[in-house]
Design an enzyme around this catalytic site. Structure first.
Site, short mmCIF file in Angstrom:
data_model
loop_
_atom_site.label_atom_id
_atom_site.label_comp_id
_atom_site.label_asym_id
_atom_site.label_seq_id
_atom_site.Cartn_x
_atom_site.Cartn_y
_atom_site.Cartn_z
CG ASP A 316 -2.19 -0.83 0.98
OD1 ASP A 316 -2.44 -1.20 -0.18
OD2 ASP A 316 -2.89 -1.12 1.95
NE ARG A 347 -4.26 1.44 -4.73
CZ ARG A 347 -4.45 1.23 -3.44
NH1 ARG A 347 -3.60 0.46 -2.78
NH2 ARG A 347 -5.50 1.75 -2.82
CE LYS A 414 -10.90 2.42 -0.71
NZ LYS A 414 -12.10 1.68 -0.33
#
Length: 433
Positions: A316, A347, A414
């Site tokens: 991440d 991503r 988010k």
């Protein structure tokens, strides 16, 4: 501003020197919060402090609450929107809620994110789950029932959230769970986080080689009256590490609240950002102070170096690290990134598209990213976020170098709703259009 919420934030700073005493308070880890919300739903006497204020955690909490209070005709429809963690965890949770029927759905992107591996595992245990549209993808109809089987296996090189989803419901299964992980394990810290949180509420577990065993929680006295304080989110801290790395020597930012022995895999930031001249000090009040103490070692060489990192255990933070390297003019080769293909967006392709706009040469594979060193940064580029909160926040620190534009900037809610306000508080100029 219309209902599509497609406003644009222009980020700029008058100086790369942010000052020497800045303090930011970051709410609890989204990863820990969502795990603990599910455990709290299973064991209601648990209370939580410093829970995440992210959209994902709010979606998770509302979904759990809706199932308790819904009185309308079955099945109950629950929409998790873009919340991938909620989709995985709730699939497992609803599967063991006897007498309840749920249709679990999400956004158009969520309907493109695979969940078959988790559903197959739950069905091996005896769960009743059927796909409502495309095989292997949400939405799903879940009929809660008592699950008696206790042994299941699944590939280990997939999202750790599939594994955590199974582990979280395991203490409620009559015979517990014996989970065999096949192959090389991805994102091990997140699995260990789940196991540690289970241990903290009194669940007995073992993790030997590739087999995880979770015993049923018979003695509920271990969870009665438990008050758990959630550590702040290291993924959210990553953007502040990037800001300090891109700032002048002497810049310091204090973040709260963090533990030296963190359960979160992204705490590896402390070691990684030493490459960029960033020092981390753990303070007595559970805060950390991150400081720019020198120029990164890689840039001191005459020919720009390349940073090699395997981020299999902390994917991440890949976007943040790639943008930091670009902003500092260093190349990087990042591996262990195969799970990024199935996140809020692909991503790796998103990074390639947006970094190319800014003027750098970048290549990606199914599990890696290679960025060439470059001192040129194109100004006033419009950065697409692809409905991905981490794209917005990872690129924001580049405003310390050049003015940039972040599309759909509200997507940060988010995981980090106050991100733009926090940037303003340290001197960033942000204009909405």
């Amino acid at each position: 501003m219309n209902l599509h919420l497609q406003y644009i934030s222009k980020l700029d700073t008058r100086s790369r020197s942010l000052g020497t005493k800045l303090e930011i308070s970051i709410t609890g880890s989204k990863s820990e919060t969502n795990r603990l919300l599910l455990l709290q739903a299973l064991y209601p006497t648990i209370s939580l402090e410093n829970a995440s204020n992210s959209d994902d955690s709010e979606v998770m909490e509302k979904a759990l609450q809706k199932l308790k209070t819904e009185n309308c005709q079955l099945p109950t429809e629950i929409d998790v929107h873009h919340a991938g963690t909620a989709m995985r965890f709730l699939t497992a949770y609803f599967a063991i809620q006897e007498g309840k029927e749920v249709v679990l759905t999400g956004s158009s992107r969520m309907k493109e994110r695979p969940i078959k591996i988790l559903v197959d595992a739950l069905q091996q245990l005896g769960a009743e789950i059927s796909y409502q549209e495309k095989e292997g993808f949400p939405p799903m109809k879940i009929i809660g029932k008592k699950v008696n089987k206790s042994k299941v296996s699944l590939p280990a090189n997939v999202s750790s959230q599939y594994i955590s989803a199974l582990l979280l419901i395991a203490p409620k299964l009559e015979n517990g769970l014996e989970l065999t992980l096949e192959g090389e394990i991805t994102s091990l810290p997140y699995i260990n986080m789940t196991i540690e949180l289970l241990n903290n509420i009194g669940v007995e577990t073992s993790f030997e080689e590739n087999i995880i065993k979770v015993n049923p929680l018979v003695t509920l006295s271990t969870v009665e009256g438990q008050n758990i304080t959630i550590e702040s989110d290291w993924s959210s801290a990553s953007y502040w590490f990037s800001i300090v790395a891109l700032s002048e020597i002497g810049t310091k930012i204090t973040l709260s609240s963090y533990k030296k022995n963190s359960l979160q895999g992204d705490s590896v930031l402390v070691e990684i950002y030493k490459n960029f001249g960033v020092e981390t000090v753990f303070n007595d009040d559970n805060s950390i102070t991150i400081s720019k103490i020198n120029y990164n070692i890689k840039r001191q060489s005459r020919s720009f170096g390349t940073l090699f990192l395997n981020l299999q255990s902390s994917p991440d933070i890949a976007q943040t690290i790639a943008v930091t390297c670009f902003g500092l003019g260093i190349g990087c080769h990042l591996t262990g990134l195969h799970t990024l293909k199935i996140k809020e967006t692909d991503r790796l392709e998103a990074l390639k598209n947006e970094l190319t706009k800014l003027g750098v040469t970048i290549s990606v594979t199914n599990d890696s990213l290679t960025l060439e060193s470059s001192e040129k940064i194109n100004e006033n580029c419009v950065i697409k976020t692809y409905q991905d909160h981490r794209m917005a926040m990872a690129f924001a620190p580049l405003a310390l170098r050049v003015p940039i534009i972040i599309e759909n900037a509200e997507v940060v809610s988010k995981s980090y709703p106050t991100f733009w306000d926090d940037l303003k508080s340290i001197g960033f100029t942000i204009q909405k259009e």
